[in-house]
Design a protein around this motif. Sequence first.
Motif, PDB file in Angstrom:
ATOM      1  N   VAL A 284       0.839  -1.211   0.000  1.00 15.97           N
ATOM      2  CA  VAL A 284       0.000   0.000   0.000  1.00 15.97           C
ATOM      3  C   VAL A 284       0.869   1.255   0.000  1.00 15.97           C
ATOM      4  CG1 VAL A 284      -1.641   1.354   1.372  1.00 15.97           C
ATOM      5  CG2 VAL A 284      -1.990  -1.106   1.085  1.00 15.97           C
ATOM      6  N   PHE A 288       1.166   4.185  -2.817  1.00 15.66           N
ATOM      7  CA  PHE A 288       0.301   5.238  -2.295  1.00 15.66           C
ATOM      8  C   PHE A 288       0.333   6.532  -3.107  1.00 15.66           C
ATOM      9  CE2 PHE A 288      -1.010   8.435   0.912  1.00 15.66           C
ATOM     10  CZ  PHE A 288      -2.247   7.885   1.234  1.00 15.66           C
ATOM     11  N   LEU A 291      -0.787   6.703  -6.798  1.00 13.77           N
ATOM     12  CA  LEU A 291      -2.218   6.590  -7.107  1.00 13.77           C
ATOM     13  C   LEU A 291      -3.043   7.754  -6.569  1.00 13.77           C
ATOM     14  CD1 LEU A 291      -2.698   2.750  -6.467  1.00 13.77           C
ATOM     15  CD2 LEU A 291      -2.404   3.928  -8.654  1.00 13.77           C
ATOM     16  N   ILE A 297      -9.479   6.571  -6.523  1.00 19.31           N
ATOM     17  CA  ILE A 297      -8.524   5.601  -5.987  1.00 19.31           C
ATOM     18  C   ILE A 297      -7.842   6.163  -4.748  1.00 19.31           C
ATOM     19  CG2 ILE A 297      -6.425   4.278  -6.495  1.00 19.31           C
ATOM     20  CD1 ILE A 297      -7.280   4.214  -9.409  1.00 19.31           C
ATOM     21  N   ALA A 298      -7.675   7.494  -4.685  1.00 18.54           N
ATOM     22  CA  ALA A 298      -7.049   8.124  -3.510  1.00 18.54           C
ATOM     23  C   ALA A 298      -7.839   7.813  -2.241  1.00 18.54           C
ATOM     24  CB  ALA A 298      -6.950   9.635  -3.713  1.00 18.54           C
ATOM     25  N   MET A 301      -7.112   4.250  -1.283  1.00 17.55           N
ATOM     26  CA  MET A 301      -5.776   4.100  -0.708  1.00 17.55           C
ATOM     27  C   MET A 301      -5.734   4.569   0.747  1.00 17.55           C
ATOM     28  SD  MET A 301      -4.161   2.555  -3.006  1.00 17.55           S
ATOM     29  CE  MET A 301      -2.501   2.553  -2.318  1.00 17.55           C
ATOM     30  N   CYS A 302      -6.495   5.618   1.054  1.00 21.04           N
ATOM     31  CA  CYS A 302      -6.584   6.076   2.452  1.00 21.04           C
ATOM     32  C   CYS A 302      -7.169   4.982   3.326  1.00 21.04           C
ATOM     33  CB  CYS A 302      -7.440   7.344   2.548  1.00 21.04           C
ATOM     34  SG  CYS A 302      -6.655   8.832   1.895  1.00 21.04           S
ATOM     35  N   LEU A 304      -7.150   1.686   2.741  1.00 17.59           N
ATOM     36  CA  LEU A 304      -6.203   0.576   2.834  1.00 17.59           C
ATOM     37  C   LEU A 304      -5.007   0.922   3.711  1.00 17.59           C
ATOM     38  CD1 LEU A 304      -6.199  -0.662  -0.892  1.00 17.59           C
ATOM     39  CD2 LEU A 304      -7.348  -1.714   1.075  1.00 17.59           C
ATOM     40  N   PHE A 305      -4.562   2.176   3.672  1.00 14.14           N
ATOM     41  CA  PHE A 305      -3.454   2.639   4.513  1.00 14.14           C
ATOM     42  C   PHE A 305      -3.831   2.489   5.991  1.00 14.14           C
ATOM     43  CE2 PHE A 305      -0.489   6.566   5.337  1.00 14.14           C
ATOM     44  CZ  PHE A 305       0.381   5.745   6.052  1.00 14.14           C
TER      45      PHE A 305
END
Length: 395
Positions: A284, A288, A291, A297-298, A301-302, A304-305
């Motif tokens: 991730v 990060f 993406l 997608i941002a 990603m937040c 998943l982070f």
Amino acid sequence: MIVSQTKRRFILIVFMISTFAIGMTEYVVTGLMTQFASDLNVNLATTGLLLSIYAISVAIFGPIVRIVTIKIQPRSLLIGFMIVFIVSNSIAATAPNFEILLLSRLLSAVMHAPFFGICMSIAYNLSTSDKGPSAIAMVQGGLTIAIMLGVPFGSYLGGTFEWRYVFWLIVIIGIISLIGLFLVTPKQKSEVPPNIREEIRVFKNPNVLMILAIVVFGFSGVFTAYTFLEPMLRELSGFGVNEITIGLFLFGLGAVLGNFISGKTPPPLLTERLVLSLVILAIVLLLFTWLLPFKGIAFLMCLLFGAGTFGTTPILNSKIIITGWEAPSLSGTISASVFNVANCFGATLSTLFLNTGASFKLITSIAGAMVLFGMILTVLTYKIENNKILNQQSG
């Protein structure tokens, strides 16, 4: 000391409210960096000190305060620490300059690790052995909920009105926590008084030292990336206040999901699951910032982070407390402190890189590499633990 499920639940809820308040204090500054820089006339990189100084103070003062207070009844300590917390955030809310704000952070930091440590130890001791990790996850859950709700709401409140209102809100939550601690925290007296010389032996335990190394040299990559999450979303994704609030909320939602899912991990599988969690987290982080320019997608990603970060912490906390059996009073504080060593290390690295002109992409790539190093240390730990089990069986 095992209590009824109902009483245990009430105790854990009060602990969660308390750790929510403390977690909000620690992390809400990440959503207010721009406001601090503008209102207090400091550059953006300097505001990173609000995280790094807080973290190193927790790491240094946490074990010292716990050692000094080790013979004081835990209930009295929790109540005293919460009073210190309320005072420190009142100072933050009225700080006339950056230096006073930084001083208020130091005051909060003094009580952070021992408070978390005592809460985790009480929660673990109130539970059966198979429920220990989930009890620790409940205590940690307050912090993750703070990241999910407190940090984005604080960012929104500070961005819409003024950052001082955020600290007054934290003071109110602290007062609610103080009342709860008065009402439900059990009075625990050890049959054998804590022996600080015996407990310090935990630092000679190779299994504990290995877990501490994983946190400091691997997990710290999380904070290398997280410290400037708000500016990354602002600059790379083009987000405004509302979108940043959503991004921070999704990070927190991921944190809550990851925390409670990993909190259900059975003790024998902790190391195995830790390897998997760190691999996912590293992937991730490496992807990060590449993406973030894609807005949809941002947001993912937040999420998943946050899930990767706090899907890892309950496992590490549980391993420190379980393997540090010779330090029942100190292990929880050591756990909270070492995470803040990682926090400070990561925040300081990202601040240094940013000051030298490094891009956010380089910073998150380094963060991902650090987490992969932590995964390698975990694999070594897994092999050491397996060899120890085989030797015990053959013996």
